[in-house]
Design an enzyme around this catalytic site. Structure first.
Site, PDB file in Angstrom:
ATOM      1  N   ASN A  10       0.855  -1.186   0.000  1.00  0.00           N
ATOM      2  CA  ASN A  10       0.000   0.000   0.000  1.00  0.00           C
ATOM      3  C   ASN A  10       0.902   1.252   0.000  1.00  0.00           C
ATOM      4  O   ASN A  10       1.571   1.534   0.994  1.00  0.00           O
ATOM      5  CB  ASN A  10      -0.886  -0.056   1.257  1.00  0.00           C
ATOM      6  N   PRO A  11       0.924   2.017  -1.107  1.00  0.00           N
ATOM      7  CA  PRO A  11       1.822   3.182  -1.184  1.00  0.00           C
ATOM      8  C   PRO A  11       1.518   4.240  -0.128  1.00  0.00           C
ATOM      9  O   PRO A  11       2.425   4.958   0.314  1.00  0.00           O
ATOM     10  CB  PRO A  11       1.579   3.749  -2.590  1.00  0.00           C
ATOM     11  N   ASP A  70      -1.199  -4.465   9.972  1.00  0.00           N
ATOM     12  CA  ASP A  70      -2.547  -4.790   9.560  1.00  0.00           C
ATOM     13  C   ASP A  70      -3.429  -3.780  10.255  1.00  0.00           C
ATOM     14  O   ASP A  70      -3.310  -3.560  11.464  1.00  0.00           O
ATOM     15  CB  ASP A  70      -2.927  -6.225   9.921  1.00  0.00           C
ATOM     16  N   SER A  71      -4.259  -3.129   9.466  1.00  0.00           N
ATOM     17  CA  SER A  71      -5.043  -2.032  10.022  1.00  0.00           C
ATOM     18  C   SER A  71      -6.456  -2.102   9.475  1.00  0.00           C
ATOM     19  O   SER A  71      -6.746  -2.868   8.558  1.00  0.00           O
ATOM     20  CB  SER A  71      -4.370  -0.698   9.680  1.00  0.00           C
ATOM     21  N   PHE A 153      -5.311   8.214   2.341  1.00  0.00           N
ATOM     22  CA  PHE A 153      -5.754   7.115   1.484  1.00  0.00           C
ATOM     23  C   PHE A 153      -6.931   6.423   2.165  1.00  0.00           C
ATOM     24  O   PHE A 153      -7.354   6.805   3.264  1.00  0.00           O
ATOM     25  CB  PHE A 153      -4.595   6.136   1.224  1.00  0.00           C
ATOM     26  N   HIS A 181      -3.886   6.359  14.152  1.00  0.00           N
ATOM     27  CA  HIS A 181      -3.691   5.028  14.729  1.00  0.00           C
ATOM     28  C   HIS A 181      -2.283   4.505  14.419  1.00  0.00           C
ATOM     29  O   HIS A 181      -1.616   3.935  15.266  1.00  0.00           O
ATOM     30  CB  HIS A 181      -4.760   4.080  14.162  1.00  0.00           C
TER      31      HIS A 181
HETATM   32  P1  ITT Z   1      -0.797  -4.329   2.910  1.00  0.00           P
HETATM   33  O1  ITT Z   1      -1.552  -5.537   3.452  1.00  0.00           O
HETATM   34  O2  ITT Z   1       0.020  -4.659   1.708  1.00  0.00           O
HETATM   35  O3  ITT Z   1      -0.057  -3.575   3.969  1.00  0.00           O
HETATM   36  P2  ITT Z   1      -3.462  -3.209   2.588  1.00  0.00           P
HETATM   37  O4  ITT Z   1      -3.984  -1.906   2.073  1.00  0.00           O
HETATM   38  O5  ITT Z   1      -4.115  -4.460   2.036  1.00  0.00           O
HETATM   39  O6  ITT Z   1      -1.883  -3.253   2.342  1.00  0.00           O
HETATM   40  P3  ITT Z   1      -4.470  -3.923   5.190  1.00  0.00           P
HETATM   41  O7  ITT Z   1      -4.676  -5.350   4.816  1.00  0.00           O
HETATM   42  O8  ITT Z   1      -3.899  -3.618   6.537  1.00  0.00           O
HETATM   43  O9  ITT Z   1      -3.528  -3.184   4.150  1.00  0.00           O
HETATM   44  O10 ITT Z   1      -5.861  -3.181   4.990  1.00  0.00           O
HETATM   45  C1  ITT Z   1      -6.152  -2.053   5.709  1.00  0.00           C
HETATM   46  C2  ITT Z   1      -7.237  -1.256   5.001  1.00  0.00           C
HETATM   47  O11 ITT Z   1      -7.835  -0.413   6.001  1.00  0.00           O
HETATM   48  C3  ITT Z   1      -6.652  -0.329   3.951  1.00  0.00           C
HETATM   49  O12 ITT Z   1      -6.661  -0.889   2.664  1.00  0.00           O
HETATM   50  C4  ITT Z   1      -7.574   0.893   4.057  1.00  0.00           C
HETATM   51  O13 ITT Z   1      -8.738   0.675   3.295  1.00  0.00           O
HETATM   52  C5  ITT Z   1      -7.938   0.893   5.537  1.00  0.00           C
HETATM   53  N1  ITT Z   1      -6.990   1.765   6.272  1.00  0.00           N
HETATM   54  C6  ITT Z   1      -5.945   1.381   7.067  1.00  0.00           C
HETATM   55  N2  ITT Z   1      -5.275   2.443   7.526  1.00  0.00           N
HETATM   56  C7  ITT Z   1      -5.891   3.522   7.014  1.00  0.00           C
HETATM   57  C8  ITT Z   1      -5.655   4.907   7.103  1.00  0.00           C
HETATM   58  O14 ITT Z   1      -4.612   5.406   7.772  1.00  0.00           O
HETATM   59  N3  ITT Z   1      -6.488   5.719   6.460  1.00  0.00           N
HETATM   60  C9  ITT Z   1      -7.526   5.244   5.761  1.00  0.00           C
HETATM   61  N4  ITT Z   1      -7.813   3.954   5.590  1.00  0.00           N
HETATM   62  C10 ITT Z   1      -6.995   3.076   6.223  1.00  0.00           C
END
Ligand code: ITT
Length: 198
Positions: A10-11, A70-71, A153, A181
């Site tokens: 995720n960029p 993981d967020s 994002f 967070h």
């Molecule tokens: P990686 O697994 O490759 O790190 P990902 O985008 O798939 O990338 P996650 O599985 O942790 O990452 O998914 C978390 C999603 O939650 C992410 O795609 C966003 O839609 C949302 N998210 C997490 N942090 C965020 C933030 O700071 N601002 C907005 N949305 C967020």
């Protein structure tokens, strides 16, 4: 200088971690820079399980100290959804706009005072010797009725922060990176990373 692999595709996360981990004495590298193309299936049922899975898999492939996060977004009126499914909420190949659109549609009839939510971030740091550390951060807000702002994002354009009177996407990166967070989880991560190389 020791290297630290940011194990995310995720960029948006990459640029936030570059800022949040600045000045720690690590050379930060990415999956793309390391030529790592493997995709980890996030099969865990919790943020921690998924963060551990990503960190250990990519540390094994790269042999570098590796940080994964993981967020997700937990919305009270949806019983905590989308939660660990936040990235896949509107299907595997959906865009941020589609995910946000689905969220707003699900909350169509929900009044302002019931739109409370929180972002969660769980960081896993896998050191080369198989040791793993976990850090946790959260940030509370309200899901707005409409998108606002162009920074950040994911769900940032609808995540409204009552204290600041703005959505997360209206904040410049340096402000998001003080209160998010991810910023909160990074306070502990910075200390752990410092200990690892001293
Ligand atoms: P990686 O697994 O490759 O790190 P990902 O985008 O798939 O990338 P996650 O599985 O942790 O990452 O998914 C978390 C999603 O939650 C992410 O795609 C966003 O839609 C949302 N998210 C997490 N942090 C965020 C933030 O700071 N601002 C907005 N949305 C967020």
């Amino acid at each position: 200088m020791p290297e630290l692999l940011l194990a995310t595709s995720n960029p948006g996360k990459v640029s936030e971690y570059r800022f949040l981990l600045d000045g720690l004495g690590y050379h930060i590298t990415t999956l793309a820079q390391q030529g790592v193309r493997e995709v980890v299936t996030e099969s865990g049922s919790s943020y921690e399980e998924n963060a551990r899975l990503k960190a250990t898999t990519y540390a094994g492939l790269s042999r570098l100290t590796t940080l994964a996060d993981d967020s997700g977004l937990e919305v009270d009126a949806l019983g905590g959804q989308p939660g660990v499914q936040s990235a896949r909420f509107a299907g595997e190949s959906a865009t941020d706009e589609e995910r946000v659109g689905l969220l707003l549609a699900r909350l169509n009839d929900v009044p302002w005072e019931e739109r409370t939510a929180r972002f969660i971030c769980v960081i896993a740091i896998a050191a080369s010797k198989g040791h793993i550390e976990i850090c946790y951060g959260e940030c509370r807000g309200i899901i707005a009725f409409e998108t606002e702002g162009r920074h950040g994002f994911g769900y940032d354009p609808v995540f409204y922060l009552p204290d600041l009177g703005k959505t997360m996407a209206e904040l410049p990166p340096e402000t998001k990176n003080k209160i998010s967070h991810r910023a909160r989880a990074c306070c502990e991560a910075r200390q752990l990373l410092q200990q690892l190389h001293t």
